[in-house]
Design an enzyme around this catalytic site. Structure first.
Site, PDB file in Angstrom:
ATOM      1  N   ARG A 184       0.851  -1.203   0.000  1.00 12.87           N
ATOM      2  CA  ARG A 184       0.000   0.000   0.000  1.00 12.87           C
ATOM      3  C   ARG A 184       0.882   1.247   0.000  1.00 12.87           C
ATOM      4  O   ARG A 184       1.521   1.568   1.001  1.00 12.87           O
ATOM      5  CB  ARG A 184      -0.911  -0.005   1.221  1.00 12.87           C
ATOM      6  CG  ARG A 184      -1.770   1.258   1.311  1.00 12.87           C
ATOM      7  CD  ARG A 184      -2.961   1.124   2.246  1.00 12.87           C
ATOM      8  NE  ARG A 184      -2.639   1.102   3.640  1.00 12.87           N
ATOM      9  CZ  ARG A 184      -3.542   1.233   4.620  1.00 12.87           C
ATOM     10  NH1 ARG A 184      -4.834   1.365   4.315  1.00 12.87           N
ATOM     11  NH2 ARG A 184      -3.178   1.185   5.877  1.00 12.87           N
ATOM     12  N   ASP A 470      -3.471   3.721  14.607  1.00 12.29           N
ATOM     13  CA  ASP A 470      -2.622   4.125  13.490  1.00 12.29           C
ATOM     14  C   ASP A 470      -3.071   5.498  12.999  1.00 12.29           C
ATOM     15  O   ASP A 470      -3.897   6.145  13.650  1.00 12.29           O
ATOM     16  CB  ASP A 470      -2.600   3.056  12.392  1.00 12.29           C
ATOM     17  CG  ASP A 470      -3.936   2.921  11.688  1.00 12.29           C
ATOM     18  OD1 ASP A 470      -4.845   3.714  11.974  1.00 12.29           O
ATOM     19  OD2 ASP A 470      -4.059   2.023  10.842  1.00 12.29           O
TER      20      ASP A 470
HETATM   21  C1  LIG Z   1      -6.764   1.682   9.779  1.00 11.48           C
HETATM   22  C2  LIG Z   1      -5.802   0.830   9.069  1.00 11.48           C
HETATM   23  O1  LIG Z   1      -5.241   1.226   8.103  1.00 11.48           O
HETATM   24  S1  LIG Z   1      -5.470  -0.720   9.671  1.00 11.48           S
HETATM   25  C3  LIG Z   1      -3.968  -1.166   8.859  1.00 11.48           C
HETATM   26  C4  LIG Z   1      -2.817  -0.423   9.360  1.00 11.48           C
HETATM   27  N1  LIG Z   1      -2.482  -0.808  10.713  1.00 11.48           N
HETATM   28  C5  LIG Z   1      -1.708  -1.900  10.942  1.00 11.48           C
HETATM   29  O2  LIG Z   1      -1.277  -2.502  10.000  1.00 11.48           O
HETATM   30  C6  LIG Z   1      -1.428  -2.322  12.351  1.00 11.48           C
HETATM   31  C7  LIG Z   1      -0.536  -3.529  12.383  1.00 11.48           C
HETATM   32  N2  LIG Z   1      -0.272  -3.999  13.709  1.00 11.48           N
HETATM   33  C8  LIG Z   1       0.743  -3.568  14.466  1.00 11.48           C
HETATM   34  O3  LIG Z   1       1.478  -2.696  14.059  1.00 11.48           O
HETATM   35  C9  LIG Z   1       0.966  -4.201  15.800  1.00 11.48           C
HETATM   36  O4  LIG Z   1       0.275  -5.404  15.905  1.00 11.48           O
HETATM   37  C10 LIG Z   1       0.504  -3.323  16.985  1.00 11.48           C
HETATM   38  C11 LIG Z   1       1.309  -2.035  16.975  1.00 11.48           C
HETATM   39  C12 LIG Z   1      -0.956  -2.973  16.861  1.00 11.48           C
HETATM   40  C13 LIG Z   1       0.736  -4.073  18.276  1.00 11.48           C
HETATM   41  O5  LIG Z   1       2.096  -4.272  18.392  1.00 11.48           O
HETATM   42  P1  LIG Z   1       2.782  -4.975  19.652  1.00 11.48           P
HETATM   43  O6  LIG Z   1       2.005  -4.713  20.885  1.00 11.48           O
HETATM   44  O7  LIG Z   1       4.209  -4.567  19.625  1.00 11.48           O
HETATM   45  O8  LIG Z   1       2.674  -6.476  19.318  1.00 11.48           O
HETATM   46  P2  LIG Z   1       3.198  -7.686  20.206  1.00 11.48           P
HETATM   47  O9  LIG Z   1       4.251  -7.251  21.162  1.00 11.48           O
HETATM   48  O10 LIG Z   1       2.026  -8.379  20.776  1.00 11.48           O
HETATM   49  O11 LIG Z   1       3.842  -8.581  19.075  1.00 11.48           O
HETATM   50  C14 LIG Z   1       4.101  -9.936  19.247  1.00 11.48           C
HETATM   51  C15 LIG Z   1       4.778 -10.453  18.030  1.00 11.48           C
HETATM   52  O12 LIG Z   1       3.897 -10.328  16.909  1.00 11.48           O
HETATM   53  C16 LIG Z   1       4.527  -9.569  15.880  1.00 11.48           C
HETATM   54  N3  LIG Z   1       3.505  -8.734  15.250  1.00 11.48           N
HETATM   55  C17 LIG Z   1       2.563  -7.955  15.843  1.00 11.48           C
HETATM   56  N4  LIG Z   1       1.788  -7.369  14.918  1.00 11.48           N
HETATM   57  C18 LIG Z   1       2.266  -7.780  13.717  1.00 11.48           C
HETATM   58  C19 LIG Z   1       1.864  -7.512  12.389  1.00 11.48           C
HETATM   59  N5  LIG Z   1       0.829  -6.724  12.115  1.00 11.48           N
HETATM   60  N6  LIG Z   1       2.587  -8.088  11.402  1.00 11.48           N
HETATM   61  C20 LIG Z   1       3.625  -8.911  11.683  1.00 11.48           C
HETATM   62  N7  LIG Z   1       4.030  -9.199  12.926  1.00 11.48           N
HETATM   63  C21 LIG Z   1       3.349  -8.638  13.927  1.00 11.48           C
HETATM   64  C22 LIG Z   1       5.580  -8.748  16.577  1.00 11.48           C
HETATM   65  O13 LIG Z   1       6.588  -8.400  15.662  1.00 11.48           O
HETATM   66  C23 LIG Z   1       6.040  -9.706  17.669  1.00 11.48           C
HETATM   67  O14 LIG Z   1       6.928 -10.626  17.072  1.00 11.48           O
HETATM   68  P3  LIG Z   1       8.056 -11.431  17.949  1.00 11.48           P
HETATM   69  O15 LIG Z   1       7.322 -12.217  18.982  1.00 11.48           O
HETATM   70  O16 LIG Z   1       8.742 -12.269  16.934  1.00 11.48           O
HETATM   71  O17 LIG Z   1       8.929 -10.386  18.545  1.00 11.48           O
HETATM   72  O1  LIG Z   2      -7.029   1.788   5.971  1.00 10.30           O
HETATM   73  C1  LIG Z   2      -7.948   1.382   6.620  1.00 10.30           C
HETATM   74  C2  LIG Z   2      -8.785   2.210   7.423  1.00 10.30           C
HETATM   75  O2  LIG Z   2      -9.669   1.672   8.094  1.00 10.30           O
HETATM   76  O3  LIG Z   2      -8.557   3.432   7.388  1.00 10.30           O
HETATM   77 MG   LIG Z   3      -6.991   4.004   5.993  1.00  8.72          MG
END
Ligand SMILES: CC(=O)SCCNC(=O)CCNC(=O)[C@H](O)C(C)(C)COP(=O)(O)OP(=O)(O)OC[C@H]1O[C@@H](n2cnc3c(N)ncnc32)[C@H](O)[C@@H]1OP(=O)(O)O
Ligand SMILES: O=CC(=O)O
Ligand SMILES: [Mg+2]
Length: 569
Positions: A184, A470
């Site tokens: 994206r 986010d």
């Molecule tokens: C509105 C929108 O646009 S939604 C789409 C955009 N938003 C996103 O993509 C959010 C993605 N998610 C994240 O960034 C994270 O999950 C968070 C920030 C929400 C939470 O993060 P944390 O609390 O640090 O996660 P946590 O400590 O529980 O992570 C545990 C493990 O999972 C992994 N992990 C957590 N989320 C993700 C993810 N989305 N992708 C890959 N790995 C992940 C971490 O790297 C960690 O790995 P490890 O055990 O090997 O070290």
């Molecule tokens: O990108 C996704 C959203 O919910 O905003």
């Molecule tokens: Mg969005």
């Protein structure tokens, strides 16, 4: 501080004295830090491709952004968004999009996340069908994050990516089976101020798309796309004319690469209120390159507030009350499903905000249950797949979707949702119901400031109070505060009867900053950028005119030009 030119960004440096330099084509100036790894991404040929895109499409983009301004003026003068009578023939016509490529027929669970190295590996190994690597809502677009992100994606597509977590002595590598990669790029509005083309900052999304496409199309098609691809998600569009530009960019890229027209496929996020009235038109413009639409619910709520910034009769209640059960949100999801399935492509669901709660099994189960409920609603409504914010949610989400999809990879042909043909403009605009509270104002403030502090220090998605936050969710906090202040709303949900005004907001900000400091600890508070974040957030909440995007103003604070001597930082 950086010295700004007339366009708001530092003027390009005349040359590079000392240290290594990028080998750039005519008219391109790289002002971001150099290292040998970055130079492998910022090659002369890749930059030439980005510059070609910029030159070919900049006038179209400028025009589309002018049209956004005009639409905003119309809405600010009392107009409402609606279906365009001029494109009725597109909505009523019988046409379908190109068939879904077999490589991405099954998209039941898509994990999303920033392009950080360990997360890229974890996401690809997560068991999800798709990984959407995010240069947008989940990424703070610093130079380091962006170019490092490209290094990571290239290594991922090449299959060579690895990561050594020294603290845990753990090495991360790709599994044999990995999720399919979608990328994206940023929205149209964000510039890339570390790359100047013909004296102007480049368009952020053209840099993201161009660099990724140039370096990866061949390997991706060989290893991931089974001959098709690469695949993209396209954010924050407001009109089909913007989709038309993307379509032309895809054609231009396919021509450069010497691959068949229709190889590149993209899912468009319907995440602005004006775009919900353009779904057929957007698919039509991208009909050779489309692989669906997605309910970007968080930006959609943000956009509802922004679109109605001058409509005090359409104030929204506490942010936590604006869920998919609100009539306008349900209508949006229903119409999106109907539109996609009528045109033969995926109707993707959105992101539930809950994430696993590690240290509290009871709260964790309650969070998981909310996610399950949300996903059950989506799959029963007819969505073909959905988003997961965290790997820990994937098994539960996968189970809900597989149990409800009748052994089929999608529901494009089985859930036509003809009933949703009756969704009207009124349904899509209906005012959300609910109350406003002091806690709503406090939460917006506490979350908005903490998110922005993280963003300013390079992290674009964070866990706050057990929810994923986010850029999109932070925007809701900001514009809601602005709206409540602008119209001096009464907080009618907690029996206090307070009206939101500058005095009250000032007190809330002060008290929430004290709470944040207590929660994160003095040391982290001092080292972090909470005070700067507070200043930016407060200014935006109290500005006479609503800023279009939180991240536009904040972006100026993360632009770092090199070498330092030349950029006057
Ligand atoms: C509105 C929108 O646009 S939604 C789409 C955009 N938003 C996103 O993509 C959010 C993605 N998610 C994240 O960034 C994270 O999950 C968070 C920030 C929400 C939470 O993060 P944390 O609390 O640090 O996660 P946590 O400590 O529980 O992570 C545990 C493990 O999972 C992994 N992990 C957590 N989320 C993700 C993810 N989305 N992708 C890959 N790995 C992940 C971490 O790297 C960690 O790995 P490890 O055990 O090997 O070290
Ligand atoms: O990108 C996704 C959203 O919910 O905003
Ligand atoms: Mg969005």
């Amino acid at each position: 501080m950086m010295e700004f030119g007339t366009n708001g960004y530092a003027a390009p440096a005349a040359g590079r004295k000392g240290g290594a330099a990028y080998d750039v084509p005519e008219g391109v100036d790289i002002r971001g830090r150099y290292d040998a790894e970055f130079a492998k991404i910022l090659t002369r040929d890749a930059l030439q491709f980005v510059a070609d895109l910029q030159r070919e499409f900049r006038n179209h983009i400028t025009y589309a952004m002018e049209c956004r301004k005009e639409a905003k003026m119309r809405f600010n003068n009392g107009g409402l968004p609606g279906f365009d009578p001029a494109t009725r023939y597109v909505r009523e016509g019988e046409w379908i999009c190109a068939p879904v490529p077999p490589a991405v027929a099954n998209r039941m669970v898509e994990i999303t996340g920033p392009t950080e190295r360990k997360m890229v590996i974890n996401a690809l190994n997560s068991g999800a069908n798709v990984f959407m690597a995010d240069f947008e809502d989940a990424l703070s677009p610093s130079w380091e994050n962006l170019i490092r992100g490209h290094v990571n994606l290239k290594d991922a597509v090449d299959g060579t990516i690895s990561f050594h977590d020294k603290a845990r002595n753990r090495v991360y590598k790709l599994n044999d089976q990995t999720a399919k990669l979608f990328v994206r790029p940023r929205g149209w509005h964000l510039p890339e101020a570390h790359i100047f083309i013909d004296g102007e900052p480049a368009t952020g999304c053209l840099v993201d798309f161009g660099l990724y496409f140039y370096h990866n199309f061949a390997a991706f098609r060989r290893t991931q796309g089974a001959g098709s691809g690469p695949f993209f998600y396209l954010p924050k569009m407001e009109h089909s004319r913007e989709a038309k530009i993307w379509n032309s960019i895809f054609e231009r890229a396919e021509k450069m690469a010497g691959i068949e027209n229709g190889s590149i496929r993209a899912t468009v996020l319907i995440e602005t209120l004006p775009a919900v009235f353009q779904m057929d038109e957007i698919l039509y413009e991208l009909r050779d390159h489309s692989v669906g639409l997605n309910c970007g619910r968080w930006d959609y709520i943000f956009s509802y507030v922004k679109t109605f910034q001058a409509h005090p009769d359409r104030l929204i209640p506490d942010r936590v009350l604006v869920g998919m059960n609100q009539h306008f949100m349900r209508s949006y999801s229903d119409l999106l499903i109907r539109t996609c399935h009528r045109r033969g492509v995926h109707a993707m669901g959105g992101m539930a905000a809950q994430i696993p709660i590690r240290d509290d099994p009871v709260a964790n189960e309650a969070a998981l249950e909310l996610v399950r409920k949300d996903k059950l609603r989506e799959v029963r409504a007819g969505h073909d797949g959905t988003w997961a914010a965290h790997p820990g949610l994937i098994p539960a989400i996968m189970e809900v979707f597989t149990n409800n999809m009748r052994n089929s990879p999608h529901q494009i042909h089985s859930m036509k949702r003809e009933d949703a043909a009756n969704v009207t403009e009124e349904d899509l605009l209906q005012k959300p119901v609910g109350v406003r509270t002091m806690e709503g104002l406090r939460l917006n403030t506490r979350v908005g400031i903490q998110y922005l502090a993280a963003w300013l220090t390079g992290t674009g998605s964070v866990p706050l109070y057990h929810l994923m936050e986010d850029a999109a969710t932070a925007e809701i906090s900001r514009v809601q505060n602005w709206q409540w202040l602008k119209y001096g709303v009464e907080l009618d949900g907690d029996g206090l009867g307070l009206k939101v005004n500058l005095d009250l907001f000032g007190r809330v900000v002060e008290e929430e900053m004290v709470r944040i400091e207590r929660e994160v600890g003095q040391e982290r508070f001092k080292k972090g950028m909470y005070r700067e974040a507070c200043k930016i957030f407060t200014r935006q909440c109290t500005a006479p005119m609503l800023d279009d995007f939180l991240t536009l103003d904040a972006y100026n604070r993360i632009v770092i030009h090199h070498p330092k001597g030349l950029s006057k930082l």
